[in-house]
Structure formats: C-alpha cells, structure tokens
Motif scaffolding. Structure first.
Motif, short mmCIF file in Angstrom:
data_model
loop_
_atom_site.label_atom_id
_atom_site.label_comp_id
_atom_site.label_asym_id
_atom_site.label_seq_id
_atom_site.Cartn_x
_atom_site.Cartn_y
_atom_site.Cartn_z
N ILE A 140 0.81 -1.23 0.00
CA ILE A 140 0.00 0.00 0.00
C ILE A 140 0.84 1.27 0.00
O ILE A 140 0.29 2.36 -0.07
N SER A 141 2.18 1.12 0.07
CA SER A 141 3.04 2.30 0.18
C SER A 141 2.91 3.24 -1.01
O SER A 141 2.86 4.47 -0.85
N ILE A 142 2.84 2.67 -2.22
CA ILE A 142 2.73 3.50 -3.42
C ILE A 142 1.43 4.30 -3.40
O ILE A 142 1.41 5.50 -3.68
N ALA A 143 0.33 3.63 -3.02
CA ALA A 143 -0.96 4.32 -2.95
C ALA A 143 -0.94 5.41 -1.89
O ALA A 143 -1.44 6.52 -2.11
N VAL A 144 -0.32 5.12 -0.73
CA VAL A 144 -0.24 6.11 0.35
C VAL A 144 0.56 7.32 -0.11
O VAL A 144 0.17 8.48 0.13
N ILE A 145 1.69 7.08 -0.77
CA ILE A 145 2.54 8.19 -1.25
C ILE A 145 1.79 9.03 -2.28
O ILE A 145 1.83 10.27 -2.24
N MET A 146 1.09 8.37 -3.20
CA MET A 146 0.35 9.09 -4.24
C MET A 146 -0.78 9.92 -3.64
O MET A 146 -1.01 11.07 -4.04
N ILE A 147 -1.51 9.34 -2.69
CA ILE A 147 -2.61 10.06 -2.05
C ILE A 147 -2.07 11.27 -1.28
O ILE A 147 -2.64 12.37 -1.34
N ALA A 148 -0.97 11.06 -0.57
CA ALA A 148 -0.36 12.16 0.19
C ALA A 148 0.12 13.27 -0.73
O ALA A 148 -0.05 14.46 -0.44
N ALA A 149 0.73 12.88 -1.86
CA ALA A 149 1.31 13.87 -2.78
C ALA A 149 0.26 14.62 -3.57
O ALA A 149 0.39 15.84 -3.80
N PHE A 150 -0.79 13.93 -3.99
CA PHE A 150 -1.76 14.54 -4.89
C PHE A 150 -3.10 14.89 -4.23
O PHE A 150 -3.98 15.43 -4.89
N TYR A 151 -3.25 14.57 -2.94
CA TYR A 151 -4.50 14.85 -2.26
C TYR A 151 -4.28 15.71 -1.01
O TYR A 151 -4.74 16.84 -0.94
N PHE A 152 -3.51 15.17 -0.06
CA PHE A 152 -3.34 15.89 1.20
C PHE A 152 -2.41 17.10 1.06
O PHE A 152 -2.68 18.16 1.63
N TYR A 153 -1.34 16.96 0.29
CA TYR A 153 -0.42 18.10 0.12
C TYR A 153 -1.11 19.30 -0.54
O TYR A 153 -0.98 20.43 -0.05
N PRO A 154 -1.87 19.10 -1.64
CA PRO A 154 -2.60 20.25 -2.21
C PRO A 154 -3.62 20.86 -1.24
O PRO A 154 -3.83 22.07 -1.24
N MET A 155 -4.26 20.02 -0.40
CA MET A 155 -5.21 20.54 0.58
C MET A 155 -4.52 21.46 1.58
O MET A 155 -5.02 22.54 1.90
N ILE A 156 -3.35 21.03 2.06
CA ILE A 156 -2.61 21.85 3.02
C ILE A 156 -2.12 23.13 2.37
O ILE A 156 -2.20 24.22 2.96
N GLN A 157 -1.64 23.02 1.13
CA GLN A 157 -1.16 24.21 0.42
C GLN A 157 -2.30 25.19 0.15
O GLN A 157 -2.12 26.41 0.24
#
Length: 298
Positions: free
Chosen positions: A23-40
C-alpha cells in the motif's frame, strides 16, 4: 518452546512490512496529490495578491466572505439547488429503485441501464444538449406548445427563475440513476421473508415501504444524502455550460465563483482558496446536521 515466540513475532513483523509495501505507493500518491494540495490551499487562503505576488494577510480573506455580495449570491443560489434538488433526487431514486426491484417486472436490466446511463455521460456534452433542448426554440418548448400546455415559449435559459429550474432538472436527470444503484443493492440485501411476514399480517405495500424499506435503507439514504449534498455544493459544469451563471448572476454557484476569481477576473488565488474552504466548512456542518437528524452516532 522458548524460541517459538520470537519466531512468531518476526513472522508477524514481516507480514506487516509486506502489507505496508503493497500500500506504500498508494499512500505516497494520495499524500502527494491529495493531502499536500489541501494543506497548500489552506495556507494559500491566508494570503492575498494578484497572480504569484502573494503576501500573508491573516484572516482578512475569511472576513471578506461576509461582505462579498457576489459570494453571498453564489451561496444563496447553491443552497436553492441544494434544498430542492437533493430531496427530489433522493426520493425519486428511492421510488424508482423500489419499482425496479419488483421480481415480476420484465426488462428490468434495460430499465436499470437506461436510468443509470446518464451518470456516465460526459458532463460537458450533456450540459450542452440540455442547453439546446431548453432554448427558447428548443425541443422542450416545441413539445409543450404542440401539446397546448403553454401559450408562449418559456425562457428556460434567460429567465432567472426558469434558469434555476433548468439546472435542477439537469442535475436530477444525471444523478438520480447513480443513487438508484445504491438503493437497489440495499433492497436486494433485505430478506424477502420480512415482506412475506408483513403481507401475512395484512400490511399494505405503502405500509411495508415506510415500516420496512425506509428504516432498513436508512444508512444508504444518509450516505446518498451526504454525497448528493457534497456534489451540489461543488456544482460547476452545468452552470458553466448551460447558463454561464446568468442571467446576471441568477444561477451562479460557489464553484463557478472560484473559477472566476482564479481565471476570469484578476487572478486572486488567495481569496479563491478561501472560498474553496468555505465549501469544506459548509460540507462539514451539513454532514453533522444530517447525521444528527438521522440519529447516527457513529
């Protein structure tokens, strides 16, 4: 026996590491393209300026929301769609699903496919089709005139009231089938013996619907209500392609206003991010209210 416990711990550790690896790849992708833009976007909502020339201004953007007449108009319009369209769509989807769940109904597969089909059509394509159907000389007016339902063509696109009605009709047409699928899956998981017992006790179909179907489908009704609320608060494509927010700003939505702030007016990305987070706040508040009304504690 003394070495069994360490071996089991090592085995569990390896199994856990293997799971995380998958699940690491999915977690990294979600963090990079979902949570990071939300925080920004959240950080951006506290800045002001044009284009990339942004400076920190605290909560001034959030204060501006309460005095921004265009934002207030967009919120009013969006909530009009929400108040009328969501209950209509949920009730209609539930009613249709009950009809299509009848074991004696022929061509059920065809009807289910036909009603579900609109929600997989292109948003832009169907919006443009609706624009032409509901134009002053479109098919809808021609049909109503030929049936002598109306005496003069209805200005579906250019009249403030009828433009809102057109948007509500379009959204309902597209998303009713989507909700219907959830209700159908729920109905098929209800034990038929419950209905048989109710019929033996003399319960009418209407009594069975309100006493058995609705209570057992309550979690699904809550789910579809919340997802429909979220979708309506994010309404954009239909507004842009059917009415472009007109006439005037009579049909503008919050999402369209965010687009205008970012790309149509002078690019105020900081304030656009603030308006975006206002939608998040509205979704949270309305979801909590719906959970409370439904009596869900989890």
């Amino acid at each position: 026996m003394k070495t069994a416990a360490p071996k089991m711990t090592t085995t569990r550790l390896k199994a856990g590491m293997t799971g995380w690896l998958f699940i690491s790849i999915a977690v990294i992708m979600i963090a990079a393209f979902y949570f990071y833009p939300m925080i920004q976007a959240l950080i951006l909502s506290f800045k002001t300026g044009t284009g990339s020339n942004l400076t920190f201004n605290g909560i001034d953007n959030y204060k501006r929301l309460f005095t921004d007449s265009m934002f207030i108009t967009a919120v009013k319009n969006t909530f009009i769609y929400l108040i009328f369209q969501v209950p209509l769509m949920v009730i209609l989807a539930l009613f249709i699903s009950v009809l299509l769940n009848d074991k004696n109904l022929k061509f059920k597969g065809f009807f289910r496919t036909a009603i579900f089909l609109p929600c997989i059509t292109s948003l832009v394509a169907y919006s443009v089709v609706f624009k032409y159907l509901f134009s002053a000389d479109g098919l809808v007016n021609s049909l109503l005139l030929n049936l002598h339902v109306i005496g003069t063509p209805i200005q579906w696109i250019t009249d403030p009231f009828w433009a809102k009605v057109t948007i509500i009709i379009a959204i309902t047409w597209r998303w009713t089938g989507y909700n219907m699928i959830f209700y159908l899956s729920g109905l098929q998981n209800i034990d038929s013996s419950i209905y048989e017992a109710a019929r033996i006790d003399g319960a009418s179909p209407i009594r069975q619907f309100f006493s058995i179907t609705v209570p057992l489908l309550k979690p699904i009704i809550l789910f579809t209500s919340i997802t429909s609320t979220i979708g309506t608060l994010q309404l954009f494509d239909e507004i842009m392609n059917i009415t472009k927010g007109g006439p005037g700003n009579a049909t503008s939505s919050i999402s369209q206003y965010i687009y205008n702030l970012s790309f149509k007016y002078s690019s105020d990305f900081g304030y656009a991010a603030t308006v975006s987070y206002s939608i998040v706040i509205m979704i949270i508040i309305l979801s909590i209210i719906q959970f409370k009304v439904a009596g869900e504690k989890k």
